[in-house]
Design an enzyme around this catalytic site. Structure first.
Site, PDB file in Angstrom:
ATOM      1  CG  LEU A  74      -1.915  -1.102   1.406  1.00  0.00           C
ATOM      2  CD1 LEU A  74      -2.658  -0.937   2.728  1.00  0.00           C
ATOM      3  CD2 LEU A  74      -2.899  -1.137   0.250  1.00  0.00           C
ATOM      4  CG  ASP A  75       0.394   4.382  -2.843  1.00  0.00           C
ATOM      5  OD1 ASP A  75       1.185   3.556  -3.322  1.00  0.00           O
ATOM      6  OD2 ASP A  75      -0.465   4.989  -3.510  1.00  0.00           O
ATOM      7  NE  ARG A  76       5.729   8.230   3.531  1.00  0.00           N
ATOM      8  CZ  ARG A  76       5.475   9.341   4.200  1.00  0.00           C
ATOM      9  NH1 ARG A  76       5.110   9.289   5.450  1.00  0.00           N
ATOM     10  NH2 ARG A  76       5.567  10.511   3.614  1.00  0.00           N
ATOM     11  CB  THR A 110      -2.897   3.961   0.921  1.00  0.00           C
ATOM     12  OG1 THR A 110      -2.763   4.822  -0.211  1.00  0.00           O
ATOM     13  CG2 THR A 110      -4.190   3.177   0.802  1.00  0.00           C
ATOM     14  CG  HIS A 154       0.783   6.706  -6.968  1.00  0.00           C
ATOM     15  ND1 HIS A 154       1.593   7.822  -7.025  1.00  0.00           N
ATOM     16  CD2 HIS A 154       1.211   5.991  -5.893  1.00  0.00           C
ATOM     17  CE1 HIS A 154       2.473   7.782  -6.037  1.00  0.00           C
ATOM     18  NE2 HIS A 154       2.263   6.671  -5.334  1.00  0.00           N
TER      19      HIS A 154
END
Length: 519
Positions: free
Chosen positions: A235-237, A239, A332
């Site tokens: 997961l994106d940081r 998110t 993204h």
């Protein structure tokens, strides 16, 4: 008239031919029998200079050679490509909590690398000045003078040394990590095969950029004794939400096959600007990675194909809560597709800024080259002192922005001690502590205690067990404002992951609930 040759001339002509044809007897009769080879000598009877230098090096032992001598480079070591985080790594430093933030006490860390091809034939000083610009050259000279720079495990005092293939460089630094939210990691499932958690926003999954201990992998290892976990997805940081780890390579491979076969169902929820359409919206615009280093993407015909389906859940007059179903897993993807549709995530620090133009990138209209876009984005974050949101090292930020000095009125980033930069000041200078409301800096202690640990893959980790300030560390002399916990949250959450034999769900985040009001 026949030509008469002297006997000496006959022997000189016959010798090469006889040697090639394999007639040693001919040579013997001509007085040219083969002689055993012996080491050449000079007029004094001593071995030539090359031999003498080699002998001196052998007598001298390991270490960097003196000026004018050829430098021996050992062969590269075999590295262990497997999971390498051990107790030695976890013991490098400790956490403390302050103002709703999880913080890491500064610690010593070895950055290690083999000489890159573009560095061969260049001096260390040249490489540092062009490729490691986070620090001035005076810092690297000071680091070398106190033994923190090592080449092939030998201290480097002279930065004019020219690099060769297979040179191994080790740089010991005093490392500072940005703070993250103090929100705890909640466990959704733990059994013999997997660990599933609800990841808080602002936490990277694994070490990257300036983050190491403030990551999910390290927190699980340090605080929950969960080691050697295999990352199934990321997961994106910024998110939050469902994050799965496998406890073995076999389980990881089995679930990864489901991902490749598109058998994994993913469901996200987000809050976006504006009134999102009530009808279901499908976006299949291809996405191109503009910069892997900065982590920026955009819609582009040359990008990779992808698909996201959106369904509106609610609208409060200003913003909409939207469910997202990504059928592919591009970087993204949800954020870029929402930007393209004209409904960027409310607090997205990358895709909801004026850097993308008046329409903020709606319809793919940017009117900037990729280089101009990256430079403008980095400069904006440097001015706001929010560069940490880009997950990129400081030297990379500066190189993209053109190595300019950035600052803004009202920004509370200050040098704790301002003095001319010199090697002597790095070697002996002590900076005074400054604490102002809402700011923090490196904890101070005059005691310096380091312990070296050898990890499973040969990496050396140097740990500190007392708070301290480092006399050549620039970061120790800077007072930075703490981000508010609110600034570390982005309204994008992984709500559900479902496979052929599992399903994991998290709670709906507070900001996605119907009665939520932004403060």
């Amino acid at each position: 008239m026949p030509v008469l040759l002297r006997p000496e001339r006959l022997r000189s002509l016959a010798a090469p031919w006889a040697a090639l044809r394999g007639f040693p007897a001919v040579l013997a009769r001509a007085g040219m029998a083969e002689k055993p080879l012996s080491a050449p000598t000079d007029e004094s009877g001593s071995p030539p200079p090359v031999k003498r230098r080699r002998r001196r090096l052998q007598e001298k032992g390991a270490g960097l050679p003196e000026e004018g001598e050829k430098r021996h480079v050992p062969p590269p070591k075999k590295r262990n490509p497997g999971i390498s985080f051990s107790e030695a790594h976890f013991a490098e430093t400790s956490y403390y909590f302050e103002g709703g933030l999880r913080k890491v006490r500064p610690y010593y860390f070895d950055f290690q690398t083999y000489c890159k091809g573009r560095w061969v034939g260049r001096s260390l000083l040249d490489v540092f000045s062009h490729e490691f610009r986070a620090q001035p050259l005076e810092y690297y000279r000071a680091a070398a003078s106190i033994g923190r720079l090592r080449l092939n495990e030998q201290p480097v005092r002279d930065l004019s040394v020219v690099l060769k293939y297979n040179d191994f460089l080790r740089n010991t630094v005093h490392r500072h990590e940005p703070p993250v939210t103090a929100q705890p990691i909640e466990f959704l499932e733990e059994n013999e095969e997997v660990v599933v958690v609800d990841k808080p926003s602002s936490l990277p999954v694994h070490p990257c950029g300036r983050f190491r201990h403030n990551t999910v992998i390290f927190i699980l290892g340090k605080e929950h004794n969960l080691k050697e976990l295999h990352t199934i997805h990321r997961l994106d940081r910024l998110t939050s939400g469902v994050l799965m780890f496998a406890k073995s390579a076999e389980v990881s491979k089995r679930i990864d096959e489901q991902v490749r076969e598109r058998q994994l169902e993913k469901e996200y929820v987000c809050r976006v600007h504006g009134e999102f359409p009530e009808a279901e919206v499908t976006c299949e615009e291809p996405i191109l990675v503009v910069s892997c280093k900065v982590g920026v993407c955009r819609v582009d015909p040359k990008g990779k194909p992808c698909k996201t389906v959106f369904q509106r859940l609610s609208y409060n007059g200003k913003t909409s809560v939207v469910k997202c179903f990504p059928y592919t897993g591009r970087t993204h993807q949800i954020r870029v597709h929402l930007q393209f549709l004209g409904y960027p995530i409310v607090n997205d620090p990358i895709y909801n800024t004026d850097v993308w133009g008046p329409a903020k990138g709606k319809g793919g209209n940017i009117n900037k080259t990729d280089e101009e876009l990256l430079r403008a984005l980095v400069e904006e974050h440097l001015l706001k002192e929010s560069g940490g949101l880009l997950d990129i090292a400081e030297e990379d930020l500066k190189s993209i922005a053109g190595d300019k000095e950035h600052g803004s009125p009202g920004n509370s980033v200050k040098l704790a001690q301002v003095s001319p930069v010199s090697t002597d000041s790095y070697r002996t200078g002590e900076s005074k502590s400054e604490n102002e409301g809402g700011t923090s800096m490196c904890p101070q202690n005059s005691s310096l205690q380091l312990q070296a640990h050898e990890s499973e893959n040969g990496e050396t980790c140097t740990s500190e067990h007392q708070d301290e300030k480092d006399h050549i560390c620039r970061e120790c002399k800077i007072v930075r404002p703490d981000p508010s916990p609110k600034d570390l949250v982005m309204y994008l959450h992984a709500l559900r992951y479902k496979g052929t034999d599992f399903e994991y769900c998290s709670k709906m985040p507070i900001w996605a609930q119907d009665n939520w009001e932004e403060t």
